[in-house]
Motif scaffolding. Structure first.
Motif, PDB file in Angstrom:
ATOM      1  N   GLU A  13      12.239  19.797   0.849  1.00 36.96           N
ATOM      2  CA  GLU A  13      11.898  19.628   2.397  1.00 36.96           C
ATOM      3  C   GLU A  13      10.734  18.643   2.348  1.00 36.96           C
ATOM      4  OE1 GLU A  13      12.030  22.973   4.627  1.00 36.96           O
ATOM      5  OE2 GLU A  13      14.134  23.141   4.382  1.00 36.96           O
ATOM      6  N   PHE A  14       9.739  19.149   1.400  1.00 38.75           N
ATOM      7  CA  PHE A  14       8.457  18.216   1.387  1.00 38.75           C
ATOM      8  C   PHE A  14       8.794  16.781   1.100  1.00 38.75           C
ATOM      9  CE2 PHE A  14       5.188  16.203  -1.162  1.00 38.75           C
ATOM     10  CZ  PHE A  14       4.214  16.292  -0.388  1.00 38.75           C
ATOM     11  N   TRP A  15       9.455  16.654  -0.023  1.00 34.30           N
ATOM     12  CA  TRP A  15       9.813  15.127  -0.581  1.00 34.30           C
ATOM     13  C   TRP A  15      10.698  14.536   0.438  1.00 34.30           C
ATOM     14  CZ3 TRP A  15       6.853  12.661  -3.521  1.00 34.30           C
ATOM     15  CH2 TRP A  15       6.145  13.283  -4.376  1.00 34.30           C
ATOM     16  N   ALA A  16      11.506  14.985   1.136  1.00 30.01           N
ATOM     17  CA  ALA A  16      12.069  14.342   2.090  1.00 30.01           C
ATOM     18  C   ALA A  16      11.394  13.871   3.311  1.00 30.01           C
ATOM     19  CB  ALA A  16      13.381  15.336   2.597  1.00 30.01           C
ATOM     20  N   ASP A  17      10.513  14.647   3.523  1.00 26.31           N
ATOM     21  CA  ASP A  17       9.291  14.443   4.630  1.00 26.31           C
ATOM     22  C   ASP A  17       8.670  13.001   3.956  1.00 26.31           C
ATOM     23  OD1 ASP A  17       8.182  14.559   7.299  1.00 26.31           O
ATOM     24  OD2 ASP A  17       6.555  15.289   5.834  1.00 26.31           O
ATOM     25  N   ALA A  18       7.924  13.512   2.879  1.00 31.15           N
ATOM     26  CA  ALA A  18       7.098  12.428   2.301  1.00 31.15           C
ATOM     27  C   ALA A  18       7.822  11.159   2.059  1.00 31.15           C
ATOM     28  CB  ALA A  18       6.580  12.757   0.755  1.00 31.15           C
ATOM     29  N   LEU A  19       9.083  10.914   1.751  1.00 28.71           N
ATOM     30  CA  LEU A  19       9.640   9.871   1.599  1.00 28.71           C
ATOM     31  C   LEU A  19      10.729   9.183   2.663  1.00 28.71           C
ATOM     32  CD1 LEU A  19      10.549  10.277  -2.264  1.00 28.71           C
ATOM     33  CD2 LEU A  19       8.640   8.985  -1.201  1.00 28.71           C
ATOM     34  N   ASP A  34       4.670   6.992  -7.811  1.00 29.95           N
ATOM     35  CA  ASP A  34       3.887   6.301  -6.685  1.00 29.95           C
ATOM     36  C   ASP A  34       4.522   6.199  -5.583  1.00 29.95           C
ATOM     37  OD1 ASP A  34       1.870   5.916  -9.046  1.00 29.95           O
ATOM     38  OD2 ASP A  34       2.477   4.076  -9.147  1.00 29.95           O
ATOM     39  N   VAL A  35       4.031   6.715  -4.324  1.00 28.28           N
ATOM     40  CA  VAL A  35       4.593   6.828  -3.204  1.00 28.28           C
ATOM     41  C   VAL A  35       3.836   5.300  -2.481  1.00 28.28           C
ATOM     42  CG1 VAL A  35       4.937   7.610  -0.840  1.00 28.28           C
ATOM     43  CG2 VAL A  35       4.999   8.866  -3.024  1.00 28.28           C
ATOM     44  N   ARG A  36       4.460   4.205  -2.323  1.00 22.57           N
ATOM     45  CA  ARG A  36       4.117   3.027  -1.835  1.00 22.57           C
ATOM     46  C   ARG A  36       3.701   2.969  -0.104  1.00 22.57           C
ATOM     47  NH1 ARG A  36       4.622  -1.035  -5.430  1.00 22.57           N
ATOM     48  NH2 ARG A  36       2.648  -1.564  -4.312  1.00 22.57           N
ATOM     49  N   ALA A  37       2.629   3.752   0.167  1.00 18.71           N
ATOM     50  CA  ALA A  37       2.301   4.132   1.302  1.00 18.71           C
ATOM     51  C   ALA A  37       1.545   2.821   2.176  1.00 18.71           C
ATOM     52  CB  ALA A  37       1.536   5.410   1.520  1.00 18.71           C
ATOM     53  N   ALA A  38       1.296   1.845   1.578  1.00 17.80           N
ATOM     54  CA  ALA A  38       0.540   1.024   2.145  1.00 17.80           C
ATOM     55  C   ALA A  38       0.696  -0.579   1.766  1.00 17.80           C
ATOM     56  CB  ALA A  38      -1.265   1.207   2.071  1.00 17.80           C
ATOM     57  N   PRO A  39       2.028  -0.713   1.475  1.00 16.57           N
ATOM     58  CA  PRO A  39       2.438  -2.143   0.988  1.00 16.57           C
ATOM     59  C   PRO A  39       2.043  -3.401   2.012  1.00 16.57           C
ATOM     60  CG  PRO A  39       4.247  -1.193   1.899  1.00 16.57           C
ATOM     61  CD  PRO A  39       3.179  -0.079   1.732  1.00 16.57           C
ATOM     62  N   ALA A  61      -4.440   8.137   6.024  1.00 20.89           N
ATOM     63  CA  ALA A  61      -3.773   8.571   6.747  1.00 20.89           C
ATOM     64  C   ALA A  61      -2.464   9.427   6.307  1.00 20.89           C
ATOM     65  CB  ALA A  61      -3.274   7.549   7.899  1.00 20.89           C
ATOM     66  N   GLU A  62      -1.662   8.767   5.559  1.00 16.81           N
ATOM     67  CA  GLU A  62      -0.491   9.388   4.571  1.00 16.81           C
ATOM     68  C   GLU A  62      -1.199  10.615   3.981  1.00 16.81           C
ATOM     69  OE1 GLU A  62       3.404   9.682   3.859  1.00 16.81           O
ATOM     70  OE2 GLU A  62       2.231   9.233   5.233  1.00 16.81           O
ATOM     71  N   ALA A  63      -2.405  10.550   3.278  1.00 17.30           N
ATOM     72  CA  ALA A  63      -2.641  12.007   2.673  1.00 17.30           C
ATOM     73  C   ALA A  63      -2.824  12.918   3.507  1.00 17.30           C
ATOM     74  CB  ALA A  63      -4.087  11.346   1.850  1.00 17.30           C
ATOM     75  N   GLU A  64      -3.558  12.660   4.792  1.00 21.57           N
ATOM     76  CA  GLU A  64      -3.818  13.649   5.641  1.00 21.57           C
ATOM     77  C   GLU A  64      -2.590  14.426   6.289  1.00 21.57           C
ATOM     78  OE1 GLU A  64      -5.541  13.771  10.130  1.00 21.57           O
ATOM     79  OE2 GLU A  64      -6.967  12.779   8.541  1.00 21.57           O
ATOM     80  N   ARG A  65      -1.464  13.378   6.263  1.00 22.18           N
ATOM     81  CA  ARG A  65      -0.317  13.904   6.918  1.00 22.18           C
ATOM     82  C   ARG A  65       0.526  14.926   6.117  1.00 22.18           C
ATOM     83  NH1 ARG A  65       5.272  12.932   7.042  1.00 22.18           N
ATOM     84  NH2 ARG A  65       5.306  11.550   5.397  1.00 22.18           N
ATOM     85  N   LEU A  66       0.263  14.390   4.604  1.00 22.19           N
ATOM     86  CA  LEU A  66       1.008  15.068   3.618  1.00 22.19           C
ATOM     87  C   LEU A  66       0.327  16.503   3.281  1.00 22.19           C
ATOM     88  CD1 LEU A  66       2.300  12.365   1.290  1.00 22.19           C
ATOM     89  CD2 LEU A  66       3.568  13.478   2.846  1.00 22.19           C
ATOM     90  N   GLY A  95       1.666  20.561   3.071  1.00 21.33           N
ATOM     91  CA  GLY A  95       1.722  21.409   1.858  1.00 21.33           C
ATOM     92  C   GLY A  95       1.092  20.702   0.456  1.00 21.33           C
ATOM     93  N   ALA A  96       0.825  19.168   0.769  1.00 18.88           N
ATOM     94  CA  ALA A  96       0.379  18.728  -0.515  1.00 18.88           C
ATOM     95  C   ALA A  96      -1.270  18.884  -0.671  1.00 18.88           C
ATOM     96  CB  ALA A  96       0.530  17.362  -0.285  1.00 18.88           C
ATOM     97  N   SER A  97      -1.732  18.740  -1.996  1.00 16.77           N
ATOM     98  CA  SER A  97      -3.173  18.869  -2.097  1.00 16.77           C
ATOM     99  C   SER A  97      -3.608  17.372  -2.352  1.00 16.77           C
ATOM    100  CB  SER A  97      -3.403  19.795  -3.288  1.00 16.77           C
ATOM    101  OG  SER A  97      -2.791  21.117  -2.788  1.00 16.77           O
ATOM    102  N   ARG A  98      -4.947  17.248  -1.950  1.00 19.31           N
ATOM    103  CA  ARG A  98      -5.558  15.965  -2.299  1.00 19.31           C
ATOM    104  C   ARG A  98      -6.307  16.079  -3.661  1.00 19.31           C
ATOM    105  NH1 ARG A  98      -8.042  11.846   1.010  1.00 19.31           N
ATOM    106  NH2 ARG A  98      -9.621  10.584  -0.053  1.00 19.31           N
TER     107      ARG A  98
END
Length: 145
Positions: free
Chosen positions: A19-25, A87-92, A105-110, A114-117
């Protein structure tokens, strides 16, 4: 001859990580087999006990472009740094502060999911555009790039 790729994660909680990775990608959980309304209905029909229903999960790119991700339960916890990471391409297409703002912004969302920075790397032209190192809910490192 080209081949398709599936990326497999060893983990403790396949359902949660899927579920985490589905949301992230922007992926989707795999649909249940044909003829079943849900995975529970399929697993009931297959005789899978409740205790084994979170042994595996999978997600896929709804556009059919990216690789399928498969999550399998293993008994041992993660031991060390990944030798391979995503590598999640969040700012191409973005550079400088605009790029870093999009990554933040993507780091904050993730993190809220449940993710950690772990670490921010500032842009260092001409080669380094900047990125943020993250970890998924089970500690697997990945980069927001």
């Amino acid at each position: 001859m080209t081949r398709t790729v599936q990326i497999t994660f060893d983990c403790a909680d396949p359902g949660r990580l899927a579920e985490f990775w589905a949301d992230a990608l922007g992926y989707r959980l795999d649909d249940p087999p044909a003829g079943f309304d849900s995975w529970d209905a399929a697993l009931d029909a297959f005789g899978v006990p409740e205790s084994e229903r979170n042994n595996a999960s999978a997600v896929h790119d709804p556009d059919g472009v990216g690789p399928r991700l498969y999550f399998q339960r293993v008994p041992e916890p993660k031991q060390a740094k990944n030798r391979l990471h995503l590598d999640v391409r969040a700012a191409p297409g973005h550079e400088g502060e605009q790029r870093m703002a999009a990554l933040e912004a993507e780091a904050e969302r993730l993190v809220a999911r449940g993710a950690s920075r772990l670490q921010r790397h500032e842009p260092s032209p001409p080669m380094g555009l900047g990125h943020i190192i993250m970890a998924d809910p089970e500690g697997n490192e990945f980069c927001l790039d």
